[in-house]
Design a protein around this motif. Sequence first.
Motif, PDB file in Angstrom:
ATOM      1  N   HIS A 259       0.828  -1.209   0.000  1.00 35.66           N
ATOM      2  CA  HIS A 259       0.000   0.000   0.000  1.00 35.66           C
ATOM      3  C   HIS A 259       0.864   1.262   0.000  1.00 35.66           C
ATOM      4  O   HIS A 259       0.560   2.240  -0.700  1.00 35.66           O
ATOM      5  N   ALA A 260       1.958   1.242   0.764  1.00 31.35           N
ATOM      6  CA  ALA A 260       2.862   2.397   0.796  1.00 31.35           C
ATOM      7  C   ALA A 260       3.494   2.622  -0.574  1.00 31.35           C
ATOM      8  O   ALA A 260       3.634   3.769  -1.029  1.00 31.35           O
ATOM      9  N   GLY A 261       3.884   1.521  -1.256  1.00 30.27           N
ATOM     10  CA  GLY A 261       4.465   1.646  -2.595  1.00 30.27           C
ATOM     11  C   GLY A 261       3.470   2.206  -3.588  1.00 30.27           C
ATOM     12  O   GLY A 261       3.811   3.043  -4.434  1.00 30.27           O
ATOM     13  N   GLU A 262       2.212   1.743  -3.487  1.00 31.36           N
ATOM     14  CA  GLU A 262       1.180   2.254  -4.391  1.00 31.36           C
ATOM     15  C   GLU A 262       0.939   3.749  -4.137  1.00 31.36           C
ATOM     16  O   GLU A 262       0.774   4.523  -5.084  1.00 31.36           O
ATOM     17  N   GLU A 263       0.909   4.111  -2.877  1.00 31.37           N
ATOM     18  CA  GLU A 263       0.690   5.513  -2.534  1.00 31.37           C
ATOM     19  C   GLU A 263       1.822   6.396  -3.062  1.00 31.37           C
ATOM     20  O   GLU A 263       1.600   7.482  -3.614  1.00 31.37           O
TER      21      GLU A 263
END
Length: 606
Positions: A179-183
Amino acid sequence: MQTFELILFLLAAVIASSVLDKFLPRVSLPLVQVALGAVIAAAVATPLEWGIDPELLLILFIAPLHFNETRHVDSGALWKNRWGIASLSVGLVFAIVVACGATLHVLVPAIPLAAACALGAAMGSTDAVAVTALTHDRRFGSRHEALLKGEALFNDVTGTVIFQCCVTLLATGAFSLVHAGEEFALDLFGGFTGGLVMGVLAWGLLELIRRTGLDTPTLHVMLELLLPFVIYLTAKSLHIGAVIAVVAAGLVMSLLPQRHTVATARTKLQAAGVWQTLEFVLNGIIFVILGMQLPRLLAPAAEGSLGDPAALLGVVAVLTVVLEGVRFLWLLAMDALAAARAGRAAASCLTPQALRGTLAVAFAGAKGGITLSLMLTLTAAGALSAADRSMLVSVASGMIVLTLVLADFAVPALVPSKRSAARSRDRVDAEVSLILEVIASIRADAPFTGAVRSGEEASAGAPATIDEPATVIVMHRYAEILEDLVPAASAAAAARARAEIARVGDLYDRMDALSRAAAQWDGETEDDEAGEGPVGAGPSDADAAGGLTGYFQALRATYEAVEDVQSQALARELQLIKQMREAGVIDAAHAKELRNDVYIQQLTLD
């Protein structure tokens, strides 16, 4: 009404800071504004002392300032140093998060590691407004300057995403790397792509308006002022990086082809003046607001409610040393890699001059509004106690102040100003000779524009009068340029310049004395006409009216003639620049700079 009063209050504070800056030459204007804001907050109750909306800070100040900065940045230098900028914008931010977060957790174990890393993420975001305001007149070298500007423009995304991840981990106890990478990808790449598209659309709109004949300087400037806010709000509605979108749009608009005509040149001059004023006001307001927040944020630490104030001050100092140390070591490693790729020994980066430049770039990464706006959002982190939140915000505020002070005092001691570095003694002497020749040509043309006689000529028998004040006014303008050049000129050139300044000053003082005498006579005549003086004490009413009419007609004619004399002087200046270039007195780059200055003045006259 309260909001309107607050706006007027902030504008008055910015004006007052610009006045105070004249009396504090060793302190930069941003630091004066921060100090003034702190004094105001301590003395006067304002709505800002209860905090400012971080989102409002970003859209109202950061968006237009970033947009204007990217339109003038050297995009070629940014592309050439793209990997270095990426290293600073991503790798260095992660290094600062780890170093500052671990250090704070060790020094204050009561603060959770996630919260300490959130502080490190906020400190990883270099503030472009602070960097530009504090270092715009410093000469770092082309590579270091490009790295510094690129880092300030692009590292907001990394710091913001890591900060949000830390806050989420603190609140929920869970962390998703995916999720952090997508954000991060959505903020960075989505924002950059969206900004490119919106920049092209904005450029197309401006070109369409220009080609249809609807473009006017006022309309063009208003559209330019509106664009960063529209781009920011559009990016927010699309859930992509809004600040990055504004940066990308400004970059692409600066790269796309522009028509170069007299009309567009005048429009650019008018737009440049508006943006310069707006930049000064917005920069001033953001630093005043920052200063107004500090007493409230630092008050718990000063009162001792967060523990020993001396111990807390030590924490701030240690974290600042860690922050600047990590920046310095990272930049030093990058310099060594750049030297190796260029075929130079890595040891060349360890010379005193090279180390001074690297250390200056490290100190130049000041923190400001971005860092403060992130830290103020910690109030939403329910897992933190009120004391821990106050401590983190107080520590961040103290670090902001220290980084601003370091950038203000350490950077000027390490690197020269652009003005002093660009002006070698030979260049200054050449400019002195050029200005002296221009003044001589104005004096030589005096018989055609009106006689100008100095005191020496008057003593030789000629009447000590000034028949053409416009000529003296233009000569005095060039004499003021000489005054700026004298400190950096050689002894011989400075002596010639001072002698000419004295001669022109004598003429100007004589003309000023005549103007004062005429104004005094005007006042006495008005007193007589009002019956305040005895009848017959001055000239008759008819004589007074005729004298005043002649005086004002001469004054109007003088101001009209100034433009004519100035135009002739600028044309002569271009001829002299060409002659000096052909004679090898100045190089091509210097000649181009001098010609551009003349062209701008000519456009202003037109």
